[in-house]
Each structure stands twice: as structure tokens, then as C-alpha cells.
Enzyme design. Structure first.
Site, mmCIF file in Angstrom:
data_model
loop_
_atom_site.group_PDB
_atom_site.id
_atom_site.type_symbol
_atom_site.label_atom_id
_atom_site.label_comp_id
_atom_site.label_asym_id
_atom_site.label_seq_id
_atom_site.Cartn_x
_atom_site.Cartn_y
_atom_site.Cartn_z
ATOM 1 N N TYR A 51 0.860 -1.198 0.000
ATOM 2 C CA TYR A 51 0.000 0.000 0.000
ATOM 3 C C TYR A 51 0.884 1.232 0.000
ATOM 4 O O TYR A 51 1.865 1.293 0.748
ATOM 5 C CB TYR A 51 -0.905 0.015 1.244
ATOM 6 C CG TYR A 51 -2.341 -0.302 0.900
ATOM 7 C CD1 TYR A 51 -3.050 0.510 0.016
ATOM 8 C CD2 TYR A 51 -2.979 -1.412 1.433
ATOM 9 C CE1 TYR A 51 -4.359 0.222 -0.325
ATOM 10 C CE2 TYR A 51 -4.290 -1.712 1.102
ATOM 11 C CZ TYR A 51 -4.978 -0.892 0.217
ATOM 12 O OH TYR A 51 -6.267 -1.181 -0.122
ATOM 13 N N GLU A 53 -0.404 4.918 -0.373
ATOM 14 C CA GLU A 53 -1.133 6.181 -0.552
ATOM 15 C C GLU A 53 -0.167 7.356 -0.466
ATOM 16 O O GLU A 53 0.683 7.407 0.432
ATOM 17 C CB GLU A 53 -2.198 6.353 0.536
ATOM 18 C CG GLU A 53 -3.451 5.553 0.289
ATOM 19 C CD GLU A 53 -3.451 4.266 1.068
ATOM 20 O OE1 GLU A 53 -2.345 3.739 1.354
ATOM 21 O OE2 GLU A 53 -4.551 3.784 1.383
ATOM 22 N N ASP A 197 -8.144 13.394 -24.400
ATOM 23 C CA ASP A 197 -8.130 11.989 -23.992
ATOM 24 C C ASP A 197 -7.515 11.213 -25.152
ATOM 25 O O ASP A 197 -8.171 10.960 -26.161
ATOM 26 C CB ASP A 197 -9.569 11.540 -23.717
ATOM 27 C CG ASP A 197 -9.654 10.075 -23.294
ATOM 28 O OD1 ASP A 197 -8.660 9.337 -23.490
ATOM 29 O OD2 ASP A 197 -10.716 9.670 -22.795
ATOM 30 N N THR A 223 -5.244 5.899 -21.234
ATOM 31 C CA THR A 223 -5.045 4.576 -20.666
ATOM 32 C C THR A 223 -3.664 4.123 -21.118
ATOM 33 O O THR A 223 -3.058 4.709 -22.016
ATOM 34 C CB THR A 223 -6.106 3.567 -21.170
ATOM 35 O OG1 THR A 223 -6.180 3.669 -22.587
ATOM 36 C CG2 THR A 223 -7.458 3.829 -20.555
ATOM 37 N N LYS A 226 -3.920 0.378 -24.451
ATOM 38 C CA LYS A 226 -4.441 0.268 -25.819
ATOM 39 C C LYS A 226 -3.237 0.251 -26.770
ATOM 40 O O LYS A 226 -2.386 -0.631 -26.670
ATOM 41 C CB LYS A 226 -5.439 1.394 -26.092
ATOM 42 C CG LYS A 226 -6.673 1.305 -25.185
ATOM 43 C CD LYS A 226 -7.738 2.303 -25.561
ATOM 44 C CE LYS A 226 -9.005 2.153 -24.736
ATOM 45 N NZ LYS A 226 -8.985 2.878 -23.451
ATOM 46 N N ARG A 232 -3.233 -2.770 -17.840
ATOM 47 C CA ARG A 232 -4.458 -1.992 -17.627
ATOM 48 C C ARG A 232 -4.159 -0.905 -16.622
ATOM 49 O O ARG A 232 -3.860 -1.195 -15.459
ATOM 50 C CB ARG A 232 -5.576 -2.881 -17.063
ATOM 51 C CG ARG A 232 -5.948 -4.055 -17.927
ATOM 52 C CD ARG A 232 -6.420 -3.623 -19.282
ATOM 53 N NE ARG A 232 -7.742 -3.110 -19.234
ATOM 54 C CZ ARG A 232 -8.787 -3.638 -19.894
ATOM 55 N NH1 ARG A 232 -8.625 -4.711 -20.634
ATOM 56 N NH2 ARG A 232 -9.978 -3.089 -19.819
HETATM 57 N N1 DSN Z 1 -13.807 0.474 -23.961
HETATM 58 C C1 DSN Z 1 -12.819 1.236 -24.673
HETATM 59 C C2 DSN Z 1 -12.948 1.093 -26.136
HETATM 60 O O1 DSN Z 1 -13.212 -0.012 -26.574
HETATM 61 O O2 DSN Z 1 -12.759 2.029 -26.886
HETATM 62 C C3 DSN Z 1 -12.804 2.660 -24.283
HETATM 63 O O3 DSN Z 1 -12.664 2.799 -22.917
#
Ligand code: DSN
Length: 416
Positions: A51, A53, A197, A223, A226, A232
Site C-alpha cells: 500500500y 497512498e 483523452d 489509458t 491500448k 491496464r
Molecule cells: N472500452 C474502450 C474502447 O473499446 O474504446 C474505451 O474505454
């Protein structure tokens, strides 16, 4: 995974089945990828036991000698890779990252302006079903109905009219490059902060295959899993003057302890993304998307905006006489995994829209190039052209599996 096998055969078996699925199917979900074995290993470390924080050097619990170094490494790598003044690597994923930005700069009821969800925006950009649309006055901009493209003059007018505190640029299903200088100009004119974003295209930005929003935006969220090909997780990049507000919004604003095993894996992914190999990977993602788009268009598919400049494309299936959900289901039966997707001004319902979305980040990670994308386009068309023929789906599934066999996926090289 010997211990997992011994302790919990059910979970072990399910993980194995998922490994097989990922190894043998052509994965075209635009937000997915294959992380490297190194990223997988970092994710599975004892860092999950800690942990922490707070932030490096300012923690609430003791025992941070190592964790501080891990988080600092991730932050410094992200700053260097994206040229950002400040980076927070703690958001659990993209939705909490976006929420943290709203918490940093908005009060309930304040106005935000983002791309409408049915036009390619994300839930967290102000959709009425999301907290972003429930707690704030969420206004949206849409695509030009004729071209399917962003209409910057219409966005400008909307921004002047509704005076948002934050303008959000970014998408989950827009196949073109965003004009960040133009968004900056609009935000300045409307007196708004600009948030980008870049979750979908962060890997392309890292690899130099897409313009960077960092010089133009006040805040950039992404994120890490991707096109960036990490675990993740998520990051927020911002100007130094916003650093304190962003850090306070992430912790203690909406989160508790960061997931330190994820932070370590983000650091590894960022190291990988700084290489020449990754630059070539990012360029190939775009080349593969173009190749697939061309094959589909040659076979009579209508692509929204008439093509793609990034990693994804959106196909309107109306002229093929099949709805998106059924198309996605039969393609999955045939070993090609993608998702149904609303098209701009879709007359159909979101759960069974008119289109499908596909992206090339995952297949490019396993080494597909233009020739394989042409083959993927042919396989897709074979299935769609004979949608009720299960024998065709089974035959294509075998062909898809054979195509995949020549290109072992990262992290899954052990699967025969
Ligand atoms: N769920 C994602 C996507 O497929 O684009 C976005 O968060």
C-alpha cells in the site's frame, strides 16, 4: 503457472482457455493489444502486496523504499517519452483518470463540452448515463452528417454558446487525426481548459505516428493498455501549474492506494515504447489500418469518413444488409474478434447498431503486415457475404487460426 494450477484448477483452466483464444483468433478490437512477456511479468510481482497512498517521498505508510523508485521511474519515463511537464501514473484506468480531471477543475453543475458518444466520444466525455453527464452540464459536439468528420467551426460556435470550463478532445471511434492547434484556439476563444483523452492513440503519439496533443492541451489523459501496449492502467499528463490540482484529485480525491504492480508494468511498457522498434510498430499500425480499409472499400464496404489515418476504422454495414451485432457475432464464430459500433446519426439502437469498429494495434503486435491485412479483409468479407452459413464461419475460423499460427503473439509464444 504451476502454483496456480495446483491451488485453483478452475481459474487455471480458464486462464489457459483465454490464452488459447487470444493466440488463435484475429483480434481487431480497437482498444485491445498484446503486452510483452516483460509487462506481464511486472504485473504479476509482489508489488501487488504494497500500500502506498501518497506520492514518492510523501507517503502515509512506511516501507516505500522500493515503491518510490518504481513510481519515479514510471513518471520520469512518461515525462521523457511524451515531453510532459508533469505526469501522474496512479489512475486505475481511463474512466477514473477523466473523472480526476473533472474533480480537479470543476464543481458539480459546471459545463463541459465533449464529443457525443454516438459520434465516437467516450462515456466519460459527458454521456448522460455516466457520472460525467449526471454531475456536470454536459454539452456535446457531433460529426458533420455528410462527411463524418469533425466540424471545427461548429465546435467553435458550440463552445462560444455554452462557455464550457473544459473542452474535451478525444474519442473511442474516430478514424481521423484530431487538429490539436485548432482545439487549442477554440478553447482559448471560449476561455476553457483543453483536455485531450488520447487513450486510443497514445501508442501512435509515443511512436511518432500521430501528432502529439501535449504541447497544446492543459491536460492529457490516457489509458496505458491500448495502442501504448502496457498493462491496464492510466496516466494524466499536465502542465506544471496544474500538477498539484491533478495529484490531489487522483489521491485523495477519488482513489486510495495506487496499484504498484501496475505502475511497475507501466514503467516497463514506457521503456519499450521509447525504442526504435516501437516507432516502427506505431507506423505499421497505421499502415495496416490503411491496408485493411482499402481492401474493405474495394469490396464495397462503406467506411465512415472514407478511410482512416490512425489505428481504427468504422464500417457502416447498412448496404451489406446486416446489422452490427450479428456481424460481430458471426465474425467471432469465424475467429475474427471485433465489436459492433454506432455510426454517426445511427438510426439503430446502441446495442445493435449499424456498424462495426476494428483496429490494428493487436494484430500489428503479433507481426501482421499489409499482406496479412489483405487476407483479413478477404476473410471478413467471406463471412459477411454469407451470414447464415455456419460452415463458412467454421472454414474461416480454421483459416484465421492458420494465419495466426505464423505470427506468435507477444506473451503467448508458448502456445502451439
Ligand atoms: N472500452 C474502450 C474502447 O473499446 O474504446 C474505451 O474505454
Amino acid at each position: 503457472m504451476e502454483d496456480l494450477r495446483r491451488v485453483d484448477q478452475e481459474v487455471f483452466a480458464l486462464v489457459q482457455q483465454e490464452e488459447q483464444r487470444q493466440a488463435h483468433k484475429i483480434r481487431l478490437i480497437a482498444s485491445e493489444n498484446y503486452v510483452s512477456a516483460a509487462v506481464l511479468q511486472a504485473t504479476g510481482t509482489v508489488l501487488t502486496n504494497k500500500y502506498s497512498e501518497g506520492y514518492p517521498g510523501k507517503r502515509y505508510y512506511e516501507g516505500q523504499q522500493i515503491i518510490d523508485q518504481v513510481e519515479t521511474l514510471a513518471i520520469e519515463r512518461a515525462r521523457a517519452l511524451f515531453g510532459a511537464e508533469h505526469v501522474n501514473v496512479q489512475p486505475y484506468s481511463g474512466s477514473p483518470a477523466n473523472l480526476a480531471v473533472y474533480l480537479a477543475f470543476l464543481s458539480p453543475g459546471d459545463t463541459i463540452l465533449g464529443m457525443a458518444l454516438p459520434h465516437g466520444g467516450h462515456l466519460t466525455h459527458g454521456s448522460p448515463v455516466s457520472i460525467s453527464g449526471k454531475y456536470f452540464n454536459a454539452q456535446s459536439y457531433q460529426l458533420n452528417p455528410e462527411t463524418g468528420l469533425l466540424d471545427y467551426e461548429a465546435i467553435r460556435q458550440k463552445a462560444i454558446e455554452c462557455r464550457p470550463k473544459i473542452i474535451i478532445a478525444g474519442h473511442s471511434a474516430y478514424p481521423r487525426i484530431l487538429d490539436f492547434p485548432k482545439f487549442r484556439e477554440i478553447a482559448d476563444e471560449a476561455g476553457a481548459l483543453l483536455m485531450v483523452d488520447m487513450a486510443h492513440f497514445a501508442g501512435l503519439v509515443a511512436g511518432g505516428a500521430h501528432p502529439s496533443p501535449v504541447p497544446y492541451a492543459d491536460v492529457v489523459t490516457t489509458t496505458t493498455h491500448k495502442s501504448l501496449r502496457g498493462p491496464r492502467g492510466a496516466m494524466i499528463l499536465c502542465r506544471e501549474k496544474h500538477a498539484q490540482a491533478i495529484d490531489k484529485a487522483v489521491f485523495p480525491g477519488i482513489q486510495g492506494g495506487p496499484h504498484d504492480h501496475t505502475t511497475a508494468a507501466i514503467a516497463v511498457a514506457l521503456k519499450e515504447a521509447s525504442t526504435q522498434e516501437f516507432k516502427a510498430y506505431a507506423r505499421q499500425i497505421v499502415a495496416n489500418a490503411r491496408a485493411l480499409a482499402e481492401v474493405l472499400m474495394m469490396r464495397g464496404y462503406r467506411l465512415i469518413t472514407g478511410g482512416t489515418d490512425n489505428h481504427l476504422m468504422l464500417v457502416d454495414l447498412t448496404n451489406k444488409g446486416i446489422a452490427g451485432k450479428k456481424a460481430a457475432r458471426i465474425l467471432d464464430n469465424a475467429g475474427i474478434v471485433l465489436n459492433c459500433n454506432a455510426i454517426p446519426n445511427d438510426p439503430r439502437k446502441p446495442f445493435d447498431p449499424s456498424g462495426i469498429r476494428m483496429g490494428t494495434a493487436a494484430v500489428t503486435s503479433r507481426g501482421f503486415k499489409e499482406a496479412e491485412m489483405a487476407e483479413v479483409g478477404r476473410l471478413i468479407d467471406t463471412v459477411i457475404a454469407d451470414p447464415d452459413n455456419e460452415a463458412v464461419q467454421a472454414r474461416v475460423a480454421a483459416e484465421a487460426r492458420q494465419l495466426c499460427a505464423g505470427f506468435p503473439a507477444p506473451g503467448l509464444e508458448h502456445i502451439a
